[in-house]
Design a protein around this motif. Structure first.
Motif, PDB file in Angstrom:
ATOM      1  N   ASN A   2      12.542  44.160   7.920  1.00 14.70           N
ATOM      2  CA  ASN A   2      12.811  43.014   7.050  1.00 14.70           C
ATOM      3  C   ASN A   2      11.704  42.762   6.031  1.00 14.70           C
ATOM      4  N   SER A   3      10.526  43.291   6.277  1.00 10.25           N
ATOM      5  CA  SER A   3       9.407  43.063   5.355  1.00 10.25           C
ATOM      6  C   SER A   3       9.349  44.111   4.237  1.00 10.25           C
ATOM      7  N   ILE A   4      10.179  45.144   4.320  1.00 13.12           N
ATOM      8  CA  ILE A   4      10.117  46.229   3.327  1.00 13.12           C
ATOM      9  C   ILE A   4      10.437  45.736   1.914  1.00 13.12           C
ATOM     10  N   PRO A   5      11.527  44.975   1.683  1.00 15.36           N
ATOM     11  CA  PRO A   5      11.801  44.510   0.315  1.00 15.36           C
ATOM     12  C   PRO A   5      10.651  43.703  -0.286  1.00 15.36           C
ATOM     13  N   ALA A   6      10.074  42.788   0.496  1.00 18.51           N
ATOM     14  CA  ALA A   6       8.953  41.988  -0.003  1.00 18.51           C
ATOM     15  C   ALA A   6       7.749  42.871  -0.292  1.00 18.51           C
ATOM     16  N   ALA A   7       7.518  43.874   0.561  1.00 14.17           N
ATOM     17  CA  ALA A   7       6.392  44.793   0.352  1.00 14.17           C
ATOM     18  C   ALA A   7       6.575  45.585  -0.943  1.00 14.17           C
ATOM     19  N   LEU A   8       7.803  45.981  -1.244  1.00 12.78           N
ATOM     20  CA  LEU A   8       8.076  46.719  -2.485  1.00 12.78           C
ATOM     21  C   LEU A   8       7.851  45.835  -3.708  1.00 12.78           C
ATOM     22  N   VAL A  10       5.692  43.284  -3.839  1.00  9.16           N
ATOM     23  CA  VAL A  10       4.228  43.166  -3.939  1.00  9.16           C
ATOM     24  C   VAL A  10       3.636  44.437  -4.533  1.00  9.16           C
ATOM     25  N   PHE A  11       4.148  45.577  -4.105  1.00  6.90           N
ATOM     26  CA  PHE A  11       3.689  46.868  -4.644  1.00  6.90           C
ATOM     27  C   PHE A  11       3.852  46.902  -6.159  1.00  6.90           C
ATOM     28  N   ARG A  12       4.988  46.399  -6.665  1.00  8.83           N
ATOM     29  CA  ARG A  12       5.219  46.406  -8.110  1.00  8.83           C
ATOM     30  C   ARG A  12       4.277  45.456  -8.839  1.00  8.83           C
ATOM     31  N   PHE A  13       3.966  44.333  -8.198  1.00  8.43           N
ATOM     32  CA  PHE A  13       2.966  43.418  -8.767  1.00  8.43           C
ATOM     33  C   PHE A  13       1.616  44.139  -8.931  1.00  8.43           C
ATOM     34  N   LEU A  14       1.246  44.953  -7.952  1.00  8.24           N
ATOM     35  CA  LEU A  14      -0.058  45.614  -7.954  1.00  8.24           C
ATOM     36  C   LEU A  14      -0.110  46.808  -8.894  1.00  8.24           C
ATOM     37  N   ILE A  15       1.031  47.469  -9.097  1.00  4.23           N
ATOM     38  CA  ILE A  15       1.065  48.653  -9.952  1.00  4.23           C
ATOM     39  C   ILE A  15       0.801  48.295 -11.412  1.00  4.23           C
ATOM     40  N   GLY A  16       1.325  47.136 -11.858  1.00  2.00           N
ATOM     41  CA  GLY A  16       1.156  46.738 -13.258  1.00  2.00           C
ATOM     42  C   GLY A  16      -0.293  46.743 -13.711  1.00  2.00           C
ATOM     43  N   PRO A  17      -1.197  46.015 -13.040  1.00  2.00           N
ATOM     44  CA  PRO A  17      -2.613  46.034 -13.428  1.00  2.00           C
ATOM     45  C   PRO A  17      -3.236  47.429 -13.344  1.00  2.00           C
ATOM     46  N   ALA A  38       6.938  55.206  -9.682  1.00  2.00           N
ATOM     47  CA  ALA A  38       6.943  54.586  -8.350  1.00  2.00           C
ATOM     48  C   ALA A  38       7.371  53.120  -8.440  1.00  2.00           C
ATOM     49  N   ALA A  39       6.882  52.410  -9.461  1.00  2.00           N
ATOM     50  CA  ALA A  39       7.256  51.005  -9.645  1.00  2.00           C
ATOM     51  C   ALA A  39       8.745  50.876  -9.939  1.00  2.00           C
ATOM     52  N   PHE A  40       9.258  51.768 -10.777  1.00  2.00           N
ATOM     53  CA  PHE A  40      10.682  51.745 -11.118  1.00  2.00           C
ATOM     54  C   PHE A  40      11.543  51.984  -9.872  1.00  2.00           C
ATOM     55  N   LEU A  41      11.140  52.947  -9.055  1.00  2.00           N
ATOM     56  CA  LEU A  41      11.887  53.232  -7.823  1.00  2.00           C
ATOM     57  C   LEU A  41      11.823  52.054  -6.854  1.00  2.00           C
ATOM     58  N   SER A  42      10.670  51.390  -6.805  1.00  2.00           N
ATOM     59  CA  SER A  42      10.550  50.221  -5.922  1.00  2.00           C
ATOM     60  C   SER A  42      11.496  49.116  -6.366  1.00  2.00           C
ATOM     61  N   ASP A  43      11.701  48.999  -7.686  1.00  2.00           N
ATOM     62  CA  ASP A  43      12.600  47.987  -8.224  1.00  2.00           C
ATOM     63  C   ASP A  43      14.049  48.278  -7.828  1.00  2.00           C
ATOM     64  N   ILE A  44      14.393  49.544  -7.729  1.00  2.00           N
ATOM     65  CA  ILE A  44      15.746  49.919  -7.315  1.00  2.00           C
ATOM     66  C   ILE A  44      15.958  49.645  -5.834  1.00  2.00           C
ATOM     67  N   SER A  65      11.982  39.228  -9.973  1.00  2.00           N
ATOM     68  CA  SER A  65      11.983  39.016 -11.426  1.00  2.00           C
ATOM     69  C   SER A  65      10.564  38.850 -11.968  1.00  2.00           C
ATOM     70  N   TRP A  66       9.712  38.111 -11.240  1.00  2.00           N
ATOM     71  CA  TRP A  66       8.322  37.932 -11.665  1.00  2.00           C
ATOM     72  C   TRP A  66       7.569  39.260 -11.627  1.00  2.00           C
ATOM     73  N   ALA A  67       7.866  40.092 -10.636  1.00  2.00           N
ATOM     74  CA  ALA A  67       7.214  41.400 -10.540  1.00  2.00           C
ATOM     75  C   ALA A  67       7.591  42.278 -11.732  1.00  2.00           C
ATOM     76  N   ASP A  68       8.870  42.214 -12.139  1.00  2.00           N
ATOM     77  CA  ASP A  68       9.320  42.962 -13.318  1.00  2.00           C
ATOM     78  C   ASP A  68       8.579  42.486 -14.567  1.00  2.00           C
ATOM     79  N   LEU A  69       8.444  41.172 -14.692  1.00  2.00           N
ATOM     80  CA  LEU A  69       7.738  40.617 -15.850  1.00  2.00           C
ATOM     81  C   LEU A  69       6.293  41.092 -15.878  1.00  2.00           C
ATOM     82  N   CYS A  70       5.621  41.054 -14.732  1.00  2.00           N
ATOM     83  CA  CYS A  70       4.236  41.511 -14.644  1.00  2.00           C
ATOM     84  C   CYS A  70       4.122  42.983 -15.014  1.00  2.00           C
TER      85      CYS A  70
END
Length: 197
Positions: A2-8, A10-17, A38-44, A65-70
């Protein structure tokens, strides 16, 4: 699980910087492309897994949505650092899509007090065109048809979601299109059986 979607997310938030850091010297390495893919795949997969596990909550979708914006704010900032000449050359169409998105934010905050989280079909198509345009731009130094397509789809997507916000009386997440928004409005406005009786 159940934590995998949230982890993905967070991963996208971290990839941006990380992408922005890679572009600070005015050029990007293979790690930029790898990180972006990797970020794009996490979004899928975050959405797919969340729906399979039946944990696709409003909070998770908003965080998505916020992760995509970041991510794309960092991609655009990287483009300014690495391909400033192309950004300047495309300044009017790029500013047009930024203006459309700004109007989207204003309309949603005025009506709901927070951004929408529709995850429409047009948003998915825009995500694909942005992915192609970003790979072409940073991988092949190309910003022609691919960038134009991403800009045009982005404007159409923004206008659709602005119309959806004007149509829907209350905030809803995961509304797939303006057609779905119209049907949902009719459902929300229809009197319940108890009311009719």
């Amino acid at each position: 699980m159940n934590s995998i979607p949230a982890a993905l997310v967070v991963f996208r938030f971290l990839i941006g910087p990380f992408l922005l850091w890679d572009a600070l010297d005015g050029q990007t390495s293979i790690w930029f492309i790898a990180g972006f893919v990797a970020a794009f795949l996490s979004d899928i997969f975050d959405g797919i897994i969340a729906r399979r596990l039946k944990i696709s909550t409003a909070g998770l979708r908003q965080a998505d949505s916020w992760a995509d914006l970041c991510l794309y704010a960092c991609v655009f900032s990287s483009a300014w650092l690495v391909h400033k000449d192309l950004v300047i050359a495309f300044r009017i169409p790029l500013l047009s899509v930024v203006f459309a998105q700004l109007m989207w934010w204003i309309v949603n905050f005025l009506k709901y007090g927070k951004p929408a989280s529709y995850h429409t079909y047009s948003a998915k198509i825009w995500g694909i065109t942005l992915f192609i345009a970003t790979i072409a731009w940073f991988g092949f130094d190309y910003a022609g048809i691919t960038l134009w397509l991403a800009i045009i789809v982005g404007i159409i997507h923004s206008l659709e979601e602005i119309a959806m916000t004007l149509i829907l009386p209350i905030w809803k997440h995961d509304v797939l299109s303006i057609h779905h928004a119209i049907n949902l409005r009719h459902e929300l406005n229809s009197p319940s059986p108890t009311t009719e009786s």
